[in-house]
Write an enzyme that holds these catalytic residues in place. Structure first.
Site: not given
Ligand code: IMP
Ligand code: MG
Length: 186
Positions: A49, A108, A157
């Site tokens: 990402g 996120d 999202f």
């Molecule tokens: P977390 O562990 O929930 O903070 O998620 C982090 C990872 O999830 C990010 O590095 C992204 O790769 C993916 N992610 C989180 N939210 C989104 C979104 O809205 N769109 C696409 N990928 C997301």
């Molecule tokens: Mg990521």
């Protein structure tokens, strides 16, 4: 957005334009140049990402720097974090004594970043900073340190500029929201 671009199929609306992203990157890069001064930081990009953000950010910075990458298990086609994180690809370099700059696409729930930071801290770097292009406004997110945030966005999202849905949309030059019916199909 050019309707009819195949890469933009299913995009409902642009949340952050290409120009806004590039302007913010120049600001972040100027701050980072000041922070690192005469040091040579190691930028650690989180695959896949952060690729778009990292390549633009590093070219906007004028200090000498090095780069490396880590890959963390993603949540596949799901649009919610499972909380289960795994290192799929580790750094090539030793970070002991280094000033490390973690470059993330989005924070996120914060779980991925927390896991990554715990893993990096155990290797005794001189310093770890975190820059994330996006941070979601999420009251139940865990408290994790992010030094610089490009944009704070609502808890929706998003895709584009590195962020994917089911592997696609990473090559959009902007951040966008998808048509919800497309997500529900999964
Ligand atoms: P977390 O562990 O929930 O903070 O998620 C982090 C990872 O999830 C990010 O590095 C992204 O790769 C993916 N992610 C989180 N939210 C989104 C979104 O809205 N769109 C696409 N990928 C997301
Ligand atoms: Mg990521």
């Amino acid at each position: 957005m050019t309707i009819g671009e195949r890469r933009a199929r299913g995009v409902a609306r642009i949340l952050i334009s290409e120009a806004e992203i590039q302007r913010r990157i120049r600001e972040l890069a100027a701050e980072l140049d000041r922070i690192y001064g005469t040091d040579t930081p190691l930028m650690v990009g989180v695959l896949n990402g952060a690729v778009a953000f990292m390549t633009d950010l590093m070219r906007a910075m004028t200090v000498p720097l090095e780069i490396d990458f880590m890959a963390i298990s993603s949540y596949g086609a799901a649009t919610k974090s499972s909380g289960v994180v795994q290192i799929l690809k580790d750094l090539n370099q030793v970070i002991e004594g280094r000033r490390v700059l973690v470059v993330e696409d989005i924070v996120d729930s914060g779980l991925t970043l927390q896991y990554l930071l715990d893993s990096l801290e155990r290797r005794n770097p001189a310093e770890i900073r975190v820059v994330a292009l996006l941070k979601k406004e999420k009251p139940d997110a865990i408290e994790v340190n992010v030094d610089q945030i490009g944009f704070t966005i609502p808890d929706e999202f998003v895709v584009g500029y590195g962020l994917d849905f089911a592997g696609q949309y990473r090559n959009l030059p902007y951040v966008a929201v998808l048509d919800p019916s497309l997500i529900e199909e999964f």
